[in-house]
Design a protein around this motif. Structure first.
Motif, PDB file in Angstrom:
ATOM      1  N   ASN A  36      44.296  36.937  50.853  1.00 44.64           N
ATOM      2  CA  ASN A  36      44.764  38.319  50.808  1.00 44.64           C
ATOM      3  C   ASN A  36      45.920  38.445  51.799  1.00 44.64           C
ATOM      4  O   ASN A  36      45.722  38.274  53.003  1.00 44.64           O
ATOM      5  CB  ASN A  36      43.623  39.262  51.194  1.00 44.64           C
TER       6      ASN A  36
ATOM      7  N   GLU B  77      49.993  40.928  41.854  1.00 42.60           N
ATOM      8  CA  GLU B  77      49.145  40.377  42.907  1.00 42.60           C
ATOM      9  C   GLU B  77      49.960  39.418  43.763  1.00 42.60           C
ATOM     10  O   GLU B  77      50.211  38.273  43.379  1.00 42.60           O
ATOM     11  CB  GLU B  77      47.944  39.640  42.294  1.00 42.60           C
TER      12      GLU B  77
ATOM     13  N   THR C 239      42.703  46.674  54.501  1.00 42.98           N
ATOM     14  CA  THR C 239      42.584  45.981  55.782  1.00 42.98           C
ATOM     15  C   THR C 239      42.615  47.007  56.897  1.00 42.98           C
ATOM     16  O   THR C 239      43.481  47.886  56.916  1.00 42.98           O
ATOM     17  CB  THR C 239      43.730  44.970  55.977  1.00 42.98           C
TER      18      THR C 239
ATOM     19  N   ARG D 107      39.116  42.664  49.301  1.00 36.68           N
ATOM     20  CA  ARG D 107      39.877  42.785  48.053  1.00 36.68           C
ATOM     21  C   ARG D 107      38.903  42.573  46.897  1.00 36.68           C
ATOM     22  O   ARG D 107      38.023  41.718  46.957  1.00 36.68           O
ATOM     23  CB  ARG D 107      40.999  41.746  48.009  1.00 36.68           C
TER      24      ARG D 107
ATOM     25  N   SER E 214      43.500  44.825  40.787  1.00 34.14           N
ATOM     26  CA  SER E 214      42.674  44.759  41.989  1.00 34.14           C
ATOM     27  C   SER E 214      43.182  45.746  43.028  1.00 34.14           C
ATOM     28  O   SER E 214      44.309  46.236  42.945  1.00 34.14           O
ATOM     29  CB  SER E 214      42.675  43.338  42.577  1.00 34.14           C
TER      30      SER E 214
ATOM     31  N   ASP F 234      50.880  36.629  46.130  1.00 38.30           N
ATOM     32  CA  ASP F 234      50.072  35.421  46.259  1.00 38.30           C
ATOM     33  C   ASP F 234      50.756  34.389  47.135  1.00 38.30           C
ATOM     34  O   ASP F 234      51.919  34.047  46.914  1.00 38.30           O
ATOM     35  CB  ASP F 234      49.806  34.828  44.870  1.00 38.30           C
TER      36      ASP F 234
ATOM     37  N   SER G 239      39.038  42.794  56.330  1.00 41.42           N
ATOM     38  CA  SER G 239      39.895  42.911  55.151  1.00 41.42           C
ATOM     39  C   SER G 239      39.094  42.577  53.904  1.00 41.42           C
ATOM     40  O   SER G 239      38.293  41.626  53.896  1.00 41.42           O
ATOM     41  CB  SER G 239      41.095  41.964  55.271  1.00 41.42           C
TER      42      SER G 239
ATOM     43  N   ASP H  65      47.454  40.824  53.206  1.00 40.10           N
ATOM     44  CA  ASP H  65      47.303  41.808  54.272  1.00 40.10           C
ATOM     45  C   ASP H  65      46.508  41.264  55.451  1.00 40.10           C
ATOM     46  O   ASP H  65      46.589  41.796  56.559  1.00 40.10           O
ATOM     47  CB  ASP H  65      46.611  43.061  53.745  1.00 40.10           C
TER      48      ASP H  65
ATOM     49  N   ARG I 120      42.897  46.472  47.545  1.00 34.66           N
ATOM     50  CA  ARG I 120      42.615  45.794  48.805  1.00 34.66           C
ATOM     51  C   ARG I 120      42.742  46.784  49.952  1.00 34.66           C
ATOM     52  O   ARG I 120      43.444  47.798  49.846  1.00 34.66           O
ATOM     53  CB  ARG I 120      43.581  44.629  49.005  1.00 34.66           C
TER      54      ARG I 120
ATOM     55  N   TYR J 270      36.129  38.742  44.251  1.00 32.22           N
ATOM     56  CA  TYR J 270      36.324  39.537  45.458  1.00 32.22           C
ATOM     57  C   TYR J 270      36.378  38.599  46.650  1.00 32.22           C
ATOM     58  O   TYR J 270      35.917  37.458  46.593  1.00 32.22           O
ATOM     59  CB  TYR J 270      35.202  40.570  45.632  1.00 32.22           C
ATOM     60  N   ASP J 271      36.978  39.058  47.717  1.00 31.18           N
ATOM     61  CA  ASP J 271      36.965  38.307  48.970  1.00 31.18           C
ATOM     62  C   ASP J 271      36.899  39.272  50.138  1.00 31.18           C
ATOM     63  O   ASP J 271      37.352  40.418  50.063  1.00 31.18           O
ATOM     64  CB  ASP J 271      38.150  37.346  49.099  1.00 31.18           C
TER      65      ASP J 271
END
Length: 796
Positions: free
Chosen positions: A202, A146, A254, A271, A250, A148, A269, A204, A252, A295-296
């Protein structure tokens, strides 16, 4: 206040005088990516005949260079894009040139794309400023694969971490709540997922990331230690594009593109983790009924109603949830919204208006017939900023503006379920209004000497609706010392504070590639966190300044040398700093801060100081790029009632911190990355003995705080990326294979001092298996050793 008004008047007089005397013609324009019309920030623009007369495009791709004798050739460069030489004549529209750059068709450049001028670290005024291109962040090996943002920032000098896997930032002796982390100008109160293992960003969805840990500009305030300024990506205005990834825990996605025309665009976007999906496949019902996910979702709209105006509207929402067999539930969420209007009023005057709303809330629930409850809390900040930038000439820049904030800290409430034996608990709300005025000026005194001076005035009121307690002798020692209570109606003034924040910096060019910089910053912080954890938890309690809690103040002095070598291929910098803290808070021994309404009885106030030396060697160009950073730093607190009133180290005091980041492009298909980190172990308090309570042996702690340390922390990570050759394909994919902690170092996460029964850590006595032996012991918990992961990334 008179001093502040006098300063504003003086600045205004100087602006008018210099503009009248030194007004010069300029050539202005915008740099865009060909095919998408996306603005390119950080492009170099200069005259071929006089390279000293140049500029760097801002976040909107705008630039302004002094006019020379025309016709003349204008050079535009941007790493990763083709170099442009454009002849400018008198017949051109010198106030609004439109220049399109095309990407170079070489995969190598994707690794070294930078959003700043090649020698900006030497020629710029900023100290302690770092810019990490999103492309660089995506190449750094990551936990569970992930990528970050915040963990990537921890690899820079001057930034410490709380421990294994956490995303909290501890900058130059400051705690994690002393960082202003914002998305498009709106603050984020809890920037982490999964209890701090991942950040809410995220990669992206991001366009730009800037970190200030030294000379923070006057237009920013409210925190003592750093500013992390994150900008969400704007969509392109030509075609629908997308990117995403499928990782170990996870995925994602976008998508961006034009909205209505080539003057508007959108980005959306998302995730989400799928740890809960794997839990649902378990045979054990106790595991299958658990829930664990985050999640976002973020989005941004951009409109250009005229050539001089741009409007963006952005929003972020993120949520975490942990549920255990429908009995226990714990969740928290961030909702951040921002609207920005930018207008070019004239060739020399620019306006930025930003309105935002940020909300953070959490909820804990426990389902039980006898002791069930729901515990929740919410805090929010609503604000607006107005910034004016005035450019009298190519040597002088002036910023002035206003920033208003309203803090709403809702009551902490614990509501029992029907029939529960637990009593209802509810605190009173706490609210604050803060008004900030600022002005700053950057002036090039000569070719080698530049100075920047600024002043910020903060006016803070704690206001009702609320309650203030009166204590014996005016000192909040305990609940028993309360003598009276004052109740305030909505927006009634409870306590007023104000603070002037002067800031000054200078830069002297010793040679074209070597500069000396010095800076002084004063900052006030009117809200802070009272917590038992240095790592930062979702239930940490934010506390505004009030009748019994003063705002904290810091004064930072810093100097440094900055040099570029081999035609800007290498950067070398050495910075040192000293920082004072006043009115800083900490918790008394055994403090209970969760549900108390008079939290001032649980905290103690004192002073602190920190100093350090930061070294950075960075390579920006070539097949191999990266940096080596080293920090020596010390942090101290001295608070009456804690550690016998003697100086002590907070947990995040780590004298030695070393980080190495390497990226290597093997060819157009394969690339590798490697990181190594080493830090001194965090400061902790170990027990000095034990005592017995009801047949249980309990650790005994002495009066001194954090005199012990964990073992030193070190870890190496590596990754390999395979990118399929494009060959004109609309779908472009790549595979990333990464290993976290490649040599399996068992770095301690915690130590538990307990009794070892029958030489077993988790022994439970029974009539058939009684306790035979009993001895004190220490149990070490570590989180990760050798941890591989795989991620598939794609673009279309």
């Amino acid at each position: 206040m008179k001093f502040f008004l006098l300063t504003i008047s003086l600045f205004s007089f100087l602006c008018i005088s210099v503009y009248a005397q030194e007004n010069s013609l300029t050539v202005k324009g915008i740099i865009l990516e060909a095919g998408t019309n996306v603005p390119l920030p950080g492009a170099n623009v200069y005259w071929e005949m006089d390279p000293q007369k140049g500029d760097i495009s801002n976040v909107d791709g705008l630039f302004s260079v002094p006019q020379v004798t025309l016709p003349a050739t204008l050079i535009i460069t941007y790493i990763g894009f083709e170099k442009i030489s454009q002849t400018i004549t008198e017949t051109d529209n010198l106030g609004s040139l439109r220049i399109l750059l095309r990407p170079e068709e070489r995969s190598l450049e994707e690794v070294v794309v930078t959003e700043r001028r090649a020698d900006e670290n030497v020629r710029g005024m900023e100290m302690g400023k770092s810019i990490l291109p999103i492309s660089t962040i995506k190449n750094i090996p990551a936990l569970f694969g992930e990528v970050d943002l915040l963990r990537s920032l921890q690899l820079l000098p001057g930034i410490q971490t709380a421990g294994e896997g956490t995303t909290g930032l501890f900058v130059r002796g400051g705690s994690s709540d002393q960082n202003l982390i914002q998305i498009d100008g709106a603050p984020v109160y809890n920037p982490s997922h999964f209890f701090g293992f991942f950040s809410v960003f995220n990669p992206d969805a991001l366009e730009n990331v800037e970190l200030y840990r030294g000379n923070i500009p006057a237009q920013y305030g409210g925190r003592l230690s750093s500013l992390v300024d994150v900008s969400l990506k704007e969509g392109n205005t030509q075609s629908i594009r997308g990117e995403g990834g499928i990782g170990t825990i996870s995925s994602r996605l976008t998508v961006d593109g034009p909205l209505f025309s080539d003057k508007s665009s959108f980005v959306i976007s998302g995730r989400r983790t799928y740890a809960d999906i794997f839990l649902g496949l378990a045979n054990d019902p106790n595991i299958r009924n658990n829930a664990l996910h985050f999640y976002d979702l973020s989005g941004k709209l951009m409109f250009r109603p005229t050539e001089k105006d741009k409007i963006t509207i952005s929003s972020y929402y993120g949520s975490d949830y942990l549920g255990l067999s429908e009995l226990f539930g714990f969740g928290w969420s961030n909702w951040v919204n921002s609207g920005v209007w930018k207008r070019s009023i004239s060739d020399i005057l620019f306006l930025d208006v930003n309105l935002y709303y940020s909300q953070y809330n959490y909820e804990v629930s426990f389902s039980d017939e006898e002791n069930g409850f729901v515990w929740d809390n919410k805090l929010a900040e609503t604000g607006g900023k107005v910034d004016l930038m005035f450019l009298p000439n190519d040597k002088w820049k002036i910023n002035a503006g206003y920033h208003g904030q309203y803090y709403g800290f809702a009551p902490i409430s614990l509501l029992p379920d029907p029939g529960s034996a637990i009593s209802t608990i509810e605190t009173n709300p706490r609210n604050g209004i803060q008004n900030n005025f600022y002005i700053s000026s950057l002036y090039d005194i000569s070719e080698g000497l530049s100075i920047e001076a600024g002043l910020r005035l903060g006016l803070y009121n704690q206001v009702g609706k609320g309650v203030s307690y009166i204590y014996e002798s005016g000192v909040p020692q305990s609940n028993e010392s309360i003598t009276d209570t004052i109740t305030y109606s909505s927006f009634a003034n409870m306590k007023f504070y104000n603070g002037l924040e002067p800031r000054v910096a200078l830069r002297y060019m010793i040679s074209p590639s070597l500069s000396f910089k010095a800076a002084y910053n004063r900052n006030f912080q009117y809200i802070q966190v009272a917590t038992n954890s240095s790592a930062g938890l979702p239930i940490d309690r934010w506390v505004p300044a009030g009748p019994h809690i003063s705002p904290i103040r810091s004064d930072q002095y810093s100097i440094g040398l900055f040099q570029n070598l081999s035609n800007n291929m290498w950067e070398v910098s050495i910075e040192s700093y000293y920082k004072d803290f006043n009115n800083i808070i900490d918790l008394r021994q055994g403090a209970n801060i969760i549900f108390t309404d008079n939290i001032e009885t649980e905290i103690r106030t004192g002073r602190g100081w920190a100093y350090g030396l930061e070294f950075l060697l960075r390579k920006n160009i070539g097949k191999t790029t990266g940096w080596l950073g080293y920090t020596y730093s010390r942090t101290y607190r001295q608070i009456e009632g804690i550690s016998m009133g003697l100086p002590f180290n907070p947990r995040f005091d780590r004298p030695h911190d070393l980080s190495l980041v390497l990226n290597h492009q093997i060819n157009s298909v394969w690339s590798t990355s490697f990181t190594f980190v080493y830090t001194t172990g965090q400061a902790v308090t170990f027990p000095i003995g034990v005592y017995d309570i009801d047949t249980q042996r309990v650790p005994l702690y002495g009066p001194m705080r954090n005199e012990d340390r964990f073992p030193d922390y070190h870890r190496a990570d590596a990754s390999v990326t395979y990118k399929r050759p494009d060959a004109g394909r609309k779908w472009r994919g790549s595979w990333n294979f990464s290993i976290y902690n490649i040599y399996g170092r068992k770095n301690p996460f915690s130590y538990q001092f307990t009794e070892i029964l029958n030489e077993e850590i988790n022994f439970t006595p029974t009539p058939e298996q009684p306790i035979v032996t009993r001895r004190p012991g220490v149990v070490k918990t570590y989180l990760f050793t050798f941890l591989p992961s795989i991620t598939y990334n794609f673009e279309f």
